[in-house]
Design a protein around this motif. Sequence first.
Motif, PDB file in Angstrom:
ATOM      1  N   UNK A  48       0.848  -1.181   0.000  1.00  0.00           N
ATOM      2  CA  UNK A  48       0.000   0.000   0.000  1.00  0.00           C
ATOM      3  C   UNK A  48       0.891   1.241   0.000  1.00  0.00           C
ATOM      4  N   UNK A  49       0.331   2.361  -0.473  1.00  0.00           N
ATOM      5  CA  UNK A  49       1.036   3.638  -0.370  1.00  0.00           C
ATOM      6  C   UNK A  49       1.237   3.957   1.103  1.00  0.00           C
ATOM      7  N   UNK A  50       2.275   4.681   1.408  1.00  0.00           N
ATOM      8  CA  UNK A  50       2.591   5.006   2.805  1.00  0.00           C
ATOM      9  C   UNK A  50       2.195   6.426   3.188  1.00  0.00           C
ATOM     10  N   UNK A  51       1.587   7.133   2.257  1.00  0.00           N
ATOM     11  CA  UNK A  51       1.187   8.508   2.510  1.00  0.00           C
ATOM     12  C   UNK A  51      -0.308   8.640   2.238  1.00  0.00           C
ATOM     13  N   UNK A  52      -1.001   9.258   3.177  1.00  0.00           N
ATOM     14  CA  UNK A  52      -2.434   9.527   3.019  1.00  0.00           C
ATOM     15  C   UNK A  52      -2.633  11.027   3.151  1.00  0.00           C
ATOM     16  N   UNK A  53      -3.388  11.591   2.227  1.00  0.00           N
ATOM     17  CA  UNK A  53      -3.611  13.039   2.247  1.00  0.00           C
ATOM     18  C   UNK A  53      -4.856  13.431   3.021  1.00  0.00           C
ATOM     19  N   UNK A  54      -5.706  12.483   3.325  1.00  0.00           N
ATOM     20  CA  UNK A  54      -6.945  12.795   4.030  1.00  0.00           C
ATOM     21  C   UNK A  54      -7.025  12.054   5.348  1.00  0.00           C
ATOM     22  N   UNK A  55      -8.248  11.910   5.859  1.00  0.00           N
ATOM     23  CA  UNK A  55      -8.429  11.197   7.130  1.00  0.00           C
ATOM     24  C   UNK A  55      -8.017   9.730   7.018  1.00  0.00           C
ATOM     25  N   UNK A  92      -6.366   7.072  -1.143  1.00  0.00           N
ATOM     26  CA  UNK A  92      -4.965   7.053  -1.584  1.00  0.00           C
ATOM     27  C   UNK A  92      -4.401   5.640  -1.687  1.00  0.00           C
ATOM     28  N   UNK A  93      -5.256   4.624  -1.512  1.00  0.00           N
ATOM     29  CA  UNK A  93      -4.814   3.230  -1.472  1.00  0.00           C
ATOM     30  C   UNK A  93      -3.612   3.107  -0.524  1.00  0.00           C
ATOM     31  N   UNK A  94      -3.786   3.695   0.654  1.00  0.00           N
ATOM     32  CA  UNK A  94      -2.685   3.782   1.608  1.00  0.00           C
ATOM     33  C   UNK A  94      -3.026   3.033   2.890  1.00  0.00           C
ATOM     34  N   UNK A  95      -2.008   2.424   3.467  1.00  0.00           N
ATOM     35  CA  UNK A  95      -2.141   1.739   4.753  1.00  0.00           C
ATOM     36  C   UNK A  95      -0.750   1.557   5.321  1.00  0.00           C
ATOM     37  N   UNK A 124       0.012  -9.139   2.964  1.00  0.00           N
ATOM     38  CA  UNK A 124      -0.869 -10.185   2.438  1.00  0.00           C
ATOM     39  C   UNK A 124      -2.170  -9.586   1.909  1.00  0.00           C
ATOM     40  N   UNK A 125      -2.682  -8.585   2.598  1.00  0.00           N
ATOM     41  CA  UNK A 125      -3.924  -7.946   2.151  1.00  0.00           C
ATOM     42  C   UNK A 125      -3.715  -7.238   0.816  1.00  0.00           C
ATOM     43  N   UNK A 163      -7.108  -6.192  -1.688  1.00  0.00           N
ATOM     44  CA  UNK A 163      -8.288  -5.692  -0.978  1.00  0.00           C
ATOM     45  C   UNK A 163      -8.060  -4.236  -0.577  1.00  0.00           C
ATOM     46  N   UNK A 164      -9.152  -3.515  -0.429  1.00  0.00           N
ATOM     47  CA  UNK A 164      -9.085  -2.101  -0.045  1.00  0.00           C
ATOM     48  C   UNK A 164      -8.502  -1.980   1.362  1.00  0.00           C
ATOM     49  N   UNK A 165      -7.781  -0.906   1.627  1.00  0.00           N
ATOM     50  CA  UNK A 165      -7.168  -0.742   2.945  1.00  0.00           C
ATOM     51  C   UNK A 165      -8.157  -0.808   4.111  1.00  0.00           C
ATOM     52  N   UNK A 166      -9.319  -0.171   3.989  1.00  0.00           N
ATOM     53  CA  UNK A 166     -10.257  -0.211   5.116  1.00  0.00           C
ATOM     54  C   UNK A 166     -10.918  -1.582   5.259  1.00  0.00           C
ATOM     55  N   UNK A 167     -10.967  -2.334   4.186  1.00  0.00           N
ATOM     56  CA  UNK A 167     -11.458  -3.712   4.287  1.00  0.00           C
ATOM     57  C   UNK A 167     -10.499  -4.534   5.133  1.00  0.00           C
ATOM     58  N   UNK A 168      -9.213  -4.249   5.001  1.00  0.00           N
ATOM     59  CA  UNK A 168      -8.213  -4.903   5.847  1.00  0.00           C
ATOM     60  C   UNK A 168      -8.515  -4.629   7.315  1.00  0.00           C
TER      61      UNK A 168
END
Length: 132
Positions: free
Chosen positions: A26-33, A56-59, A84-85, A90-95
């Motif tokens: 996953x990306x390591x930077x999130x621009x929002x909440x 941002x497909x970030x986690x 693994x996720x 799978x989407x980050x919040x699904x993880x």
Amino acid sequence: MTSENRPNPRFEEDMQFKRFAGPPRYNRVARGPVQHVRVVADNGVVIGYVWANDEDDAAGWLVPPGLGAAEINAGAAWLRKLRAAKAREIAPTTLLTELIRDTSDIQGSRVVPGSPAESTTLDELKELANQG
């Protein structure tokens, strides 16, 4: 009699460097909440936070300072869950939802009940993690 210093013919070959991608991440930077879950060791010490942002497909995994070796090592299982996720696409919040539902395969630590929470920015969550 003259001797020629000829280079080894292998040194004259055109080398082909190929870039190989590592495991998907996953990306390591999130621009929002970011949504996050707090993870504690069996002894109750907070060993980290798994955070996620779908836009941002970030986690990632945030670790508070001052942990001992056992707590740091326990975090490796959570990093493996992240990788693994992403490999399963799978989407980050699904993880996060999966982690809340079942982490029975992780020994020595667990998600704190009442998760997930939300921080307005990743920096805000980093400040929370730094407070221990």
